[in-house]
Design a protein around this motif. Structure first.
Motif, PDB file in Angstrom:
ATOM      1  N   LEU A 163      12.998  -2.546  -1.617  1.00  0.00           N
ATOM      2  CA  LEU A 163      12.957  -3.262  -0.338  1.00  0.00           C
ATOM      3  C   LEU A 163      11.562  -3.212   0.275  1.00  0.00           C
ATOM      4  CD1 LEU A 163      16.327  -2.024   1.203  1.00  0.00           C
ATOM      5  CD2 LEU A 163      15.888  -4.138  -0.054  1.00  0.00           C
ATOM      6  N   THR A 164      10.885  -2.075   0.133  1.00  0.00           N
ATOM      7  CA  THR A 164       9.517  -1.971   0.641  1.00  0.00           C
ATOM      8  C   THR A 164       8.598  -2.931  -0.095  1.00  0.00           C
ATOM      9  OG1 THR A 164       9.882   0.362   1.172  1.00  0.00           O
ATOM     10  CG2 THR A 164       7.604  -0.395   1.057  1.00  0.00           C
ATOM     11  N   ALA A 165       8.774  -3.015  -1.414  1.00  0.00           N
ATOM     12  CA  ALA A 165       7.936  -3.910  -2.211  1.00  0.00           C
ATOM     13  C   ALA A 165       8.157  -5.370  -1.833  1.00  0.00           C
ATOM     14  CB  ALA A 165       8.214  -3.696  -3.698  1.00  0.00           C
ATOM     15  N   THR A 166       9.420  -5.773  -1.697  1.00  0.00           N
ATOM     16  CA  THR A 166       9.689  -7.164  -1.320  1.00  0.00           C
ATOM     17  C   THR A 166       9.198  -7.453   0.089  1.00  0.00           C
ATOM     18  OG1 THR A 166      11.935  -6.530  -0.634  1.00  0.00           O
ATOM     19  CG2 THR A 166      11.657  -7.387  -2.881  1.00  0.00           C
ATOM     20  N   GLY A 167       9.223  -6.449   0.956  1.00  0.00           N
ATOM     21  CA  GLY A 167       8.705  -6.622   2.299  1.00  0.00           C
ATOM     22  C   GLY A 167       7.201  -6.859   2.326  1.00  0.00           C
ATOM     23  N   LEU A 168       6.515  -6.426   1.258  1.00  0.00           N
ATOM     24  CA  LEU A 168       5.075  -6.661   1.143  1.00  0.00           C
ATOM     25  C   LEU A 168       4.778  -7.960   0.399  1.00  0.00           C
ATOM     26  CD1 LEU A 168       3.850  -3.041   0.286  1.00  0.00           C
ATOM     27  CD2 LEU A 168       3.513  -4.284   2.435  1.00  0.00           C
ATOM     28  N   GLY A 169       5.824  -8.735   0.101  1.00  0.00           N
ATOM     29  CA  GLY A 169       5.628 -10.030  -0.531  1.00  0.00           C
ATOM     30  C   GLY A 169       5.832 -10.049  -2.029  1.00  0.00           C
ATOM     31  N   ALA A 170       6.308  -8.940  -2.617  1.00  0.00           N
ATOM     32  CA  ALA A 170       6.510  -8.905  -4.062  1.00  0.00           C
ATOM     33  C   ALA A 170       7.729  -9.730  -4.459  1.00  0.00           C
ATOM     34  CB  ALA A 170       6.695  -7.459  -4.529  1.00  0.00           C
ATOM     35  N   SER A 171       7.653 -10.345  -5.630  1.00  0.00           N
ATOM     36  CA  SER A 171       8.809 -11.036  -6.188  1.00  0.00           C
ATOM     37  C   SER A 171       9.814  -9.996  -6.667  1.00  0.00           C
ATOM     38  CB  SER A 171       8.381 -11.913  -7.362  1.00  0.00           C
ATOM     39  OG  SER A 171       7.920 -11.103  -8.436  1.00  0.00           O
ATOM     40  N   PRO A 172      11.062 -10.393  -6.928  1.00  0.00           N
ATOM     41  CA  PRO A 172      12.036  -9.424  -7.446  1.00  0.00           C
ATOM     42  C   PRO A 172      11.572  -8.724  -8.719  1.00  0.00           C
ATOM     43  CG  PRO A 172      13.165 -11.403  -6.697  1.00  0.00           C
ATOM     44  CD  PRO A 172      11.697 -11.686  -6.606  1.00  0.00           C
ATOM     45  N   ALA A 173      10.940  -9.464  -9.626  1.00  0.00           N
ATOM     46  CA  ALA A 173      10.462  -8.856 -10.868  1.00  0.00           C
ATOM     47  C   ALA A 173       9.372  -7.826 -10.580  1.00  0.00           C
ATOM     48  CB  ALA A 173       9.939  -9.937 -11.812  1.00  0.00           C
ATOM     49  N   THR A 174       8.445  -8.174  -9.698  1.00  0.00           N
ATOM     50  CA  THR A 174       7.372  -7.233  -9.340  1.00  0.00           C
ATOM     51  C   THR A 174       7.932  -6.019  -8.616  1.00  0.00           C
ATOM     52  OG1 THR A 174       5.806  -9.072  -9.147  1.00  0.00           O
ATOM     53  CG2 THR A 174       5.193  -6.990  -8.106  1.00  0.00           C
ATOM     54  N   ALA A 175       8.911  -6.233  -7.764  1.00  0.00           N
ATOM     55  CA  ALA A 175       9.531  -5.113  -7.055  1.00  0.00           C
ATOM     56  C   ALA A 175      10.193  -4.149  -8.045  1.00  0.00           C
ATOM     57  CB  ALA A 175      10.548  -5.637  -6.052  1.00  0.00           C
ATOM     58  N   MET A 178       7.661   2.411 -11.497  1.00  0.00           N
ATOM     59  CA  MET A 178       6.501   3.297 -11.489  1.00  0.00           C
ATOM     60  C   MET A 178       6.911   4.751 -11.249  1.00  0.00           C
ATOM     61  SD  MET A 178       3.831   1.500 -12.169  1.00  0.00           S
ATOM     62  CE  MET A 178       2.456   2.508 -11.607  1.00  0.00           C
ATOM     63  N   LEU A 179       8.067   4.956 -10.628  1.00  0.00           N
ATOM     64  CA  LEU A 179       8.572   6.314 -10.436  1.00  0.00           C
ATOM     65  C   LEU A 179       8.810   6.976 -11.792  1.00  0.00           C
ATOM     66  CD1 LEU A 179       9.503   8.300  -8.169  1.00  0.00           C
ATOM     67  CD2 LEU A 179      11.816   7.464  -8.570  1.00  0.00           C
ATOM     68  N   GLY A 180       9.474   6.246 -12.688  1.00  0.00           N
ATOM     69  CA  GLY A 180       9.704   6.762 -14.032  1.00  0.00           C
ATOM     70  C   GLY A 180       8.418   6.925 -14.816  1.00  0.00           C
ATOM     71  N   LEU A 181       7.485   5.983 -14.645  1.00  0.00           N
ATOM     72  CA  LEU A 181       6.202   6.091 -15.330  1.00  0.00           C
ATOM     73  C   LEU A 181       5.455   7.341 -14.879  1.00  0.00           C
ATOM     74  CD1 LEU A 181       4.153   4.802 -17.259  1.00  0.00           C
ATOM     75  CD2 LEU A 181       3.222   3.548 -15.302  1.00  0.00           C
ATOM     76  N   GLY A 182       5.529   7.640 -13.587  1.00  0.00           N
ATOM     77  CA  GLY A 182       4.907   8.854 -13.085  1.00  0.00           C
ATOM     78  C   GLY A 182       5.537  10.107 -13.675  1.00  0.00           C
ATOM     79  N   ALA A 217       1.742   1.743   2.903  1.00  0.00           N
ATOM     80  CA  ALA A 217       0.966   0.940   1.947  1.00  0.00           C
ATOM     81  C   ALA A 217       0.780  -0.485   2.452  1.00  0.00           C
ATOM     82  CB  ALA A 217       1.665   0.917   0.595  1.00  0.00           C
ATOM     83  N   PRO A 218      -0.472  -0.988   2.475  1.00  0.00           N
ATOM     84  CA  PRO A 218      -0.719  -2.342   2.972  1.00  0.00           C
ATOM     85  C   PRO A 218      -0.490  -3.419   1.928  1.00  0.00           C
ATOM     86  CG  PRO A 218      -2.794  -1.272   2.459  1.00  0.00           C
ATOM     87  CD  PRO A 218      -1.723  -0.250   2.214  1.00  0.00           C
ATOM     88  N   ASN A 219      -0.376  -3.007   0.652  1.00  0.00           N
ATOM     89  CA  ASN A 219      -0.156  -3.996  -0.409  1.00  0.00           C
ATOM     90  C   ASN A 219       0.655  -3.377  -1.538  1.00  0.00           C
ATOM     91  OD1 ASN A 219      -2.116  -2.672  -2.295  1.00  0.00           O
ATOM     92  ND2 ASN A 219      -3.599  -3.372  -0.757  1.00  0.00           N
ATOM     93  N   VAL A 220       1.084  -4.214  -2.460  1.00  0.00           N
ATOM     94  CA  VAL A 220       1.973  -3.777  -3.542  1.00  0.00           C
ATOM     95  C   VAL A 220       1.266  -2.815  -4.491  1.00  0.00           C
ATOM     96  CG1 VAL A 220       3.338  -4.568  -5.523  1.00  0.00           C
ATOM     97  CG2 VAL A 220       3.377  -5.862  -3.388  1.00  0.00           C
ATOM     98  N   LEU A 221      -0.011  -3.032  -4.748  1.00  0.00           N
ATOM     99  CA  LEU A 221      -0.753  -2.171  -5.669  1.00  0.00           C
ATOM    100  C   LEU A 221      -0.773  -0.729  -5.190  1.00  0.00           C
ATOM    101  CD1 LEU A 221      -2.531  -1.727  -8.128  1.00  0.00           C
ATOM    102  CD2 LEU A 221      -4.515  -2.415  -6.746  1.00  0.00           C
ATOM    103  N   LEU A 222      -1.131  -0.520  -3.933  1.00  0.00           N
ATOM    104  CA  LEU A 222      -1.164   0.838  -3.391  1.00  0.00           C
ATOM    105  C   LEU A 222       0.237   1.440  -3.321  1.00  0.00           C
ATOM    106  CD1 LEU A 222      -3.850   0.546  -0.556  1.00  0.00           C
ATOM    107  CD2 LEU A 222      -4.074   1.577  -2.827  1.00  0.00           C
ATOM    108  N   LEU A 223       1.221   0.622  -3.054  1.00  0.00           N
ATOM    109  CA  LEU A 223       2.602   1.108  -3.062  1.00  0.00           C
ATOM    110  C   LEU A 223       2.973   1.623  -4.448  1.00  0.00           C
ATOM    111  CD1 LEU A 223       5.421   1.475  -1.812  1.00  0.00           C
ATOM    112  CD2 LEU A 223       5.897  -0.922  -2.411  1.00  0.00           C
ATOM    113  N   GLY A 224       2.624   0.855  -5.481  1.00  0.00           N
ATOM    114  CA  GLY A 224       2.930   1.275  -6.851  1.00  0.00           C
ATOM    115  C   GLY A 224       2.256   2.586  -7.208  1.00  0.00           C
TER     116      GLY A 224
END
Length: 392
Positions: free
Chosen positions: A36-48, A54-58, A96-103
């Motif tokens: 929901l945070t990702a989509t709120g920053l303008g991410a598409s469902p796939a990007t979200a 990224m949690l699992g990748l971490g 986070a101001p954008n999707v990249l920093l959120l990720g």
């Protein structure tokens, strides 16, 4: 120090289960809101979905470094560092101001979670007597599941008052409280770094020395992780395919999770009394069978029956990966080995949903369910072959 012969699970509560419960409850509050945070920053469902992944990748990227860190500075110091880093990671997710920093913030959170759980596993492997090991590990898994189950409810209440930020504030409070508990706990003999001047085996030397175990049981554990993760993806997807409303899908998923949580102690008791195979093989066979039966679920009743079967299978596997890792771990290089062991499991957790997505894209969701079901039966076969008859 040898664990006392009269050691009980109750004695492990303040040092192990209390911090773990607080930690998992806090992080459980934010698990549903990352997308929901990702989509709120303008991410598409796939990007979200990628951001949430990224949690699992971490977690995957943090397994081996966490093992080396534990070997050098000890379990409690590693957990404290993970807690201290988790707070800014959560603040980063919230602001986070954008999707990249959120990720990036989500990935850091995954690294912290990996270090936390690996430190708990390394400590318990030494601190718990072998006769109680599976029950101790399965109880830890049960505490984590309870926290993950209750966390979203606390987050939902906070979001009612403060929006999405409320869930992150709950998580920050949970991480902070867990850190405070760690600081107030006395240092224990097992919670130590390697003494200065002592010979410390390197990571790759440990992996080479135990490569057969990692190639065999490690592969089976990878499949265990994939099956566990796939059920979390395929149940909601099948509900959507049946045109069920979100509330019904959530209820069915909740029933499965409730059964899962009820079985963590019986699973540990089964492994301690009758051996690891007694729980591992039926658990994976049931998860595989449930996936194979999924195409027969033509409505909410059928889907609920499959979900119940998945809950039983997953519940019987509570603490399984941690117990097998503790059984197989060497005294020299234990933390490094457990880091590699957790990497196998995390790779499976990350690959399960990807497998469903790839097979569904190439064919149908039905074929994806059958593929995962076959993997479950293969996993049960491999566990039966490679787990010692009376692993302790």
């Amino acid at each position: 120090m040898t664990a006392p012969a009269d050691q009980t699970l109750r004695q492990l509560g303040p040092t192990i289960y209390l911090p773990a419960a607080v930690w998992s409850t806090g992080l459980g509050a934010v698990a549903p809101v990352l997308v929901l945070t990702a989509t709120g920053l303008g991410a598409s469902p796939a990007t979200a979905a990628v951001v949430a992944g990224m949690l699992g990748l971490g977690q995957i990227s943090g397994s081996l470094p966490a093992g080396m860190l534990i070997s050098r500075v000890g379990e409690r110091t590693t957990m404290t560092a993970a807690s201290v880093l988790a707070a800014p990671a959560l603040i980063g997710c919230m602001l986070a101001p954008n999707v990249l920093l959120l990720g990036l913030a989500v990935a850091l959170l995954g690294v912290c979670g990996s270090a936390w759980m690996l430190a708990r596993l390394a400590y318990m492997t030494e601190a718990v007597r072998p006769e109680l090991r599976a029950r101790a590990m399965s109880t830890l898994g049960g505490v984590n599941r309870i926290g993950t189950f209750t966390g979203p409810f606390l987050g939902a209440g906070a979001m009612h008052l403060a929006g999405l930020d409320g869930a992150y504030l709950v998580a920050i409070a949970g991480v902070g409280l867990a850190t405070l508990i760690l600081f107030r706990l006395p240092r224990v003999p097992q919670d130590r770094s390697v003494p200065a001047g002592a010979e410390r085996p390197g990571l790759w030397a440990v992996i080479r020395a135990h490569q057969r175990t990692l190639r065999t049981l490690g592969l089976a554990v990878l499949l265990v992780g994939a099956l566990r993760a796939s059920r979390q993806t395929i149940l909601p997807l099948w509900g959507v395919a049946l045109d069920l409303d979100p509330a019904t899908i959530g209820l069915i998923y909740g029933v499965s999770g409730g059964i899962d949580m009820l079985l963590f102690y019986p699973a540990g008791k089964l492994m301690d009394v009758y051996g690891r195979r007694a729980a591992a093989v039926p658990a994976m066979a049931l998860l595989g069978l449930a996936h194979l039966l999924l195409p027969l679920a033509g409505g909410p009743i059928g889907l609920t029956a499959v979900a119940v079967l998945m809950g039983v299978g997953n519940g019987l596997s509570a603490g399984l990966v941690m117990t097998l890792g503790a059984d197989a771990s060497p005294k020299a290089g234990r933390a490094e080995f457990l880091g590699a062991w957790r990497l196998c499991s995390d790779l499976g957790v990350g690959s399960g949903p990807l497998l469903i997505g790839a097979v569904t894209a190439a064919s149908t969701l039905t074929i994806a369910a059958l593929t995962v079901g076959g993997a479950g039966l293969l996993c049960a076969t491999l566990l039966r072959k490679w787990i010692p008859v009376r692993a302790t």
